[in-house]
Design a protein around this motif. Structure first.
Motif, PDB file in Angstrom:
ATOM      1  N   PHE A   1       0.810  -1.206   0.000  1.00 23.62           N
ATOM      2  CA  PHE A   1       0.000   0.000   0.000  1.00 23.62           C
ATOM      3  C   PHE A   1       0.848   1.263   0.000  1.00 23.62           C
ATOM      4  O   PHE A   1       0.382   2.327  -0.409  1.00 23.62           O
ATOM      5  CB  PHE A   1      -0.936   0.009   1.213  1.00 23.62           C
ATOM      6  N   ALA A   2       2.086   1.180   0.459  1.00 25.80           N
ATOM      7  CA  ALA A   2       2.963   2.355   0.486  1.00 25.80           C
ATOM      8  C   ALA A   2       3.623   2.624  -0.862  1.00 25.80           C
ATOM      9  O   ALA A   2       4.264   3.659  -1.049  1.00 25.80           O
ATOM     10  CB  ALA A   2       4.044   2.187   1.562  1.00 25.80           C
ATOM     11  N   ASP A   3       3.457   1.711  -1.799  1.00 28.76           N
ATOM     12  CA  ASP A   3       4.110   1.856  -3.094  1.00 28.76           C
ATOM     13  C   ASP A   3       3.454   2.974  -3.908  1.00 28.76           C
ATOM     14  O   ASP A   3       2.256   3.241  -3.777  1.00 28.76           O
ATOM     15  CB  ASP A   3       4.022   0.543  -3.871  1.00 28.76           C
ATOM     16  N   SER A   4       4.254   3.631  -4.733  1.00 26.88           N
ATOM     17  CA  SER A   4       3.767   4.681  -5.634  1.00 26.88           C
ATOM     18  C   SER A   4       4.893   5.028  -6.588  1.00 26.88           C
ATOM     19  O   SER A   4       6.043   4.610  -6.388  1.00 26.88           O
ATOM     20  CB  SER A   4       3.361   5.939  -4.850  1.00 26.88           C
ATOM     21  N   THR A   5       4.569   5.802  -7.614  1.00 26.99           N
ATOM     22  CA  THR A   5       5.618   6.276  -8.518  1.00 26.99           C
ATOM     23  C   THR A   5       6.660   7.078  -7.755  1.00 26.99           C
ATOM     24  O   THR A   5       7.868   6.937  -7.982  1.00 26.99           O
ATOM     25  CB  THR A   5       5.002   7.133  -9.638  1.00 26.99           C
ATOM     26  N   ILE A   6       6.212   7.911  -6.839  1.00 23.25           N
ATOM     27  CA  ILE A   6       7.147   8.715  -6.047  1.00 23.25           C
ATOM     28  C   ILE A   6       8.014   7.824  -5.185  1.00 23.25           C
ATOM     29  O   ILE A   6       9.236   8.019  -5.090  1.00 23.25           O
ATOM     30  CB  ILE A   6       6.375   9.734  -5.188  1.00 23.25           C
ATOM     31  N   PHE A   7       7.411   6.827  -4.540  1.00 24.52           N
ATOM     32  CA  PHE A   7       8.194   5.926  -3.698  1.00 24.52           C
ATOM     33  C   PHE A   7       9.250   5.193  -4.519  1.00 24.52           C
ATOM     34  O   PHE A   7      10.397   5.054  -4.102  1.00 24.52           O
ATOM     35  CB  PHE A   7       7.272   4.927  -3.014  1.00 24.52           C
ATOM     36  N   ARG A   8       8.868   4.750  -5.719  1.00 21.51           N
ATOM     37  CA  ARG A   8       9.806   4.013  -6.557  1.00 21.51           C
ATOM     38  C   ARG A   8      10.936   4.910  -7.063  1.00 21.51           C
ATOM     39  O   ARG A   8      12.116   4.576  -6.922  1.00 21.51           O
ATOM     40  CB  ARG A   8       9.066   3.389  -7.749  1.00 21.51           C
ATOM     41  N   GLN A   9      10.569   6.053  -7.652  1.00 25.06           N
ATOM     42  CA  GLN A   9      11.579   6.903  -8.282  1.00 25.06           C
ATOM     43  C   GLN A   9      12.368   7.719  -7.274  1.00 25.06           C
ATOM     44  O   GLN A   9      13.605   7.726  -7.288  1.00 25.06           O
ATOM     45  CB  GLN A   9      10.912   7.826  -9.304  1.00 25.06           C
ATOM     46  N   HIS A  10      11.677   8.416  -6.390  1.00 25.89           N
ATOM     47  CA  HIS A  10      12.378   9.303  -5.459  1.00 25.89           C
ATOM     48  C   HIS A  10      12.949   8.539  -4.264  1.00 25.89           C
ATOM     49  O   HIS A  10      13.976   8.938  -3.704  1.00 25.89           O
ATOM     50  CB  HIS A  10      11.462  10.431  -5.022  1.00 25.89           C
ATOM     51  N   GLY A  11      12.296   7.432  -3.894  1.00 22.20           N
ATOM     52  CA  GLY A  11      12.902   6.585  -2.868  1.00 22.20           C
ATOM     53  C   GLY A  11      14.235   6.027  -3.346  1.00 22.20           C
ATOM     54  O   GLY A  11      15.207   5.955  -2.584  1.00 22.20           O
ATOM     55  N   LEU A  12      14.299   5.656  -4.635  1.00 24.74           N
ATOM     56  CA  LEU A  12      15.566   5.171  -5.195  1.00 24.74           C
ATOM     57  C   LEU A  12      16.616   6.268  -5.175  1.00 24.74           C
ATOM     58  O   LEU A  12      17.789   6.021  -4.851  1.00 24.74           O
ATOM     59  CB  LEU A  12      15.341   4.665  -6.620  1.00 24.74           C
ATOM     60  N   ARG A  13      16.220   7.486  -5.531  1.00 26.61           N
ATOM     61  CA  ARG A  13      17.170   8.609  -5.468  1.00 26.61           C
ATOM     62  C   ARG A  13      17.724   8.766  -4.050  1.00 26.61           C
ATOM     63  O   ARG A  13      18.914   9.027  -3.857  1.00 26.61           O
ATOM     64  CB  ARG A  13      16.469   9.905  -5.887  1.00 26.61           C
ATOM     65  N   MET A  14      16.859   8.635  -3.066  1.00 27.68           N
ATOM     66  CA  MET A  14      17.282   8.834  -1.677  1.00 27.68           C
ATOM     67  C   MET A  14      18.271   7.769  -1.216  1.00 27.68           C
ATOM     68  O   MET A  14      19.259   8.077  -0.548  1.00 27.68           O
ATOM     69  CB  MET A  14      16.054   8.854  -0.765  1.00 27.68           C
ATOM     70  N   VAL A  15      18.017   6.513  -1.582  1.00 27.64           N
ATOM     71  CA  VAL A  15      18.903   5.453  -1.091  1.00 27.64           C
ATOM     72  C   VAL A  15      20.211   5.404  -1.869  1.00 27.64           C
ATOM     73  O   VAL A  15      21.220   4.888  -1.367  1.00 27.64           O
ATOM     74  CB  VAL A  15      18.211   4.068  -1.104  1.00 27.64           C
ATOM     75  N   THR A  16      20.225   5.946  -3.097  1.00 26.87           N
ATOM     76  CA  THR A  16      21.467   5.971  -3.875  1.00 26.87           C
ATOM     77  C   THR A  16      22.200   7.308  -3.770  1.00 26.87           C
ATOM     78  O   THR A  16      23.340   7.422  -4.219  1.00 26.87           O
ATOM     79  CB  THR A  16      21.184   5.678  -5.357  1.00 26.87           C
ATOM     80  N   GLY A  17      21.516   8.328  -3.206  1.00 20.38           N
ATOM     81  CA  GLY A  17      22.137   9.644  -3.080  1.00 20.38           C
ATOM     82  C   GLY A  17      22.240  10.394  -4.391  1.00 20.38           C
ATOM     83  O   GLY A  17      23.116  11.256  -4.557  1.00 20.38           O
ATOM     84  N   ASP A  18      21.343  10.105  -5.334  1.00 19.19           N
ATOM     85  CA  ASP A  18      21.349  10.775  -6.637  1.00 19.19           C
ATOM     86  C   ASP A  18      20.367  11.948  -6.598  1.00 19.19           C
ATOM     87  O   ASP A  18      19.164  11.764  -6.778  1.00 19.19           O
ATOM     88  CB  ASP A  18      20.956   9.795  -7.734  1.00 19.19           C
ATOM     89  N   PHE A  19      20.883  13.152  -6.369  1.00 24.14           N
ATOM     90  CA  PHE A  19      20.023  14.329  -6.248  1.00 24.14           C
ATOM     91  C   PHE A  19      20.246  15.317  -7.386  1.00 24.14           C
ATOM     92  O   PHE A  19      19.986  16.518  -7.238  1.00 24.14           O
ATOM     93  CB  PHE A  19      20.251  14.998  -4.889  1.00 24.14           C
ATOM     94  N   ARG A  20      20.712  14.789  -8.532  1.00 24.71           N
ATOM     95  CA  ARG A  20      20.780  15.638  -9.725  1.00 24.71           C
ATOM     96  C   ARG A  20      19.368  16.104 -10.050  1.00 24.71           C
ATOM     97  O   ARG A  20      18.434  15.303 -10.032  1.00 24.71           O
ATOM     98  CB  ARG A  20      21.368  14.856 -10.898  1.00 24.71           C
ATOM     99  N   PRO A  21      19.186  17.382 -10.359  1.00 28.49           N
ATOM    100  CA  PRO A  21      17.830  17.915 -10.434  1.00 28.49           C
ATOM    101  C   PRO A  21      17.021  17.433 -11.627  1.00 28.49           C
ATOM    102  O   PRO A  21      17.411  17.597 -12.772  1.00 28.49           O
ATOM    103  CB  PRO A  21      18.047  19.438 -10.505  1.00 28.49           C
TER     104      PRO A  21
END
Length: 301
Positions: free
Chosen positions: A213-233
């Motif tokens: 239930f916590a899954d979403s496009t934001i969770f998939r894409q931005h959660g991945l950015r957070m765990v990999t440290g990829d904050f290129r805009p």
């Protein structure tokens, strides 16, 4: 519009406008582009986009003018100035403002456009740089339904369009979208921060929650950015706080309090104030880490 669209002017070829102009050119439209930093428009020449020296020059003879500038003030200046785009456009052509701007600004630009004999739509988008590159944007269009539908071939190159109401409604829908996006990114950042501080592997926590239930496009894409440290805009934080602040100002003008949005806006403003405004908005996790640098664990009662 009575005639088929052939020539499109794109005003603003940054993170979003650049890929959008390229897709339109790839689809066979004649695309003329202007950007305040000209080299960004020049970089599209390999895709057949012609770069010019002013927004008004780009608009001359265009069947459709698409505006993708950074703020309401910039849109108003470029579009409504005495020698601006609206004054230059040919009667019967269409102006499409796809920037994220205040509702009042979208309505004002629409009023001036219609007075000049132009079709008008405020049609901001969601989907970020990835959606702009892949042509999968969600397009929220305000304006006369027939005017929006007349541009279906143009919108089809960029994503999926929905006409949501009269002029200003597209912008209002985008503000609602931005509240959902910003709040969800912050919730994902809090959850991964909690996991990290508790001793779990945040990347594995993200993996475990996919499909739930916590899954979403934001969770998939931005959660991945957070765990990999990829904050290129893809969507810079400075634009996120612009949108949340604009949404809250409109809400307050209607007598509404939006407490979650207000706290999210404060978090993003702190991120910008701390020098991270040019990072992707998923970088809000860095602000949470800053807030918790000196926090000490307490024993459970």
């Amino acid at each position: 519009m009575a005639e088929a669209v052939k020539r499109i002017a794109v005003i603003g070829t940054g993170i979003m406008g650049g890929p959008m102009a390229g897709r339109l050119a790839d689809a066979g439209f004649q695309v003329i582009a202007w950007n305040r930093t000209r080299d960004k428009a020049d970089a599209l020449s390999s895709r057949g986009v012609v770069s010019v020296g002013s927004a008004a020059e780009a608009a001359v003879g265009a069947d459709v003018v698409i505006c993708m500038l950074s703020s309401g003030l910039v849109c108003e200046d470029v579009l409504l100035g005495s020698d601006g785009v609206v004054a230059t456009m040919k009667s019967g052509s269409a102006l499409v403002v796809m920037s994220s701007i205040p509702v009042e600004t979208a309505v004002l630009i629409g009023k001036r456009a219609v007075e000049r004999g132009l079709a008008y739509s405020d049609a901001p988008v969601s989907g970020g740089e990835k959606g702009a590159r892949e042509g999968t944007l969600a397009i929220m269009a305000g304006g006369v339904e027939a005017d929006v539908m007349a541009l279906s071939a143009v919108f089809a190159c960029l994503g999926r369009v929905t006409q949501v109401g009269p002029a200003g409604s597209g912008t209002l829908t985008k503000l609602a979208n931005q509240l959902i996006v910003a709040s969800t990114i912050c919730a994902v950042a809090e959850a991964l921060t909690l996991a990290e501080r508790g001793g779990a592997n945040p990347a594995r926590v993200r993996e475990a929650l996919l499909g739930g239930f916590a899954d979403s496009t934001i969770f998939r894409q931005h959660g991945l950015r957070m765990v990999t440290g990829d904050f290129r805009p893809g969507g810079p934080a400075k634009y996120q706080v612009k949108d949340t602040s604009t949404a809250l100002a409109f809400a307050h003008s209607r007598g509404l309090r939006l407490p979650v949005g207000e706290e999210v806006d404060r978090l993003y403003q702190a991120m910008v104030d701390n020098g991270d405004g040019d990072l992707d908005h998923s970088g809000i996790i860095l602000e949470l880490r800053r807030m918790n640098e000196t926090a000490q664990p307490t024993a459970c009662a």
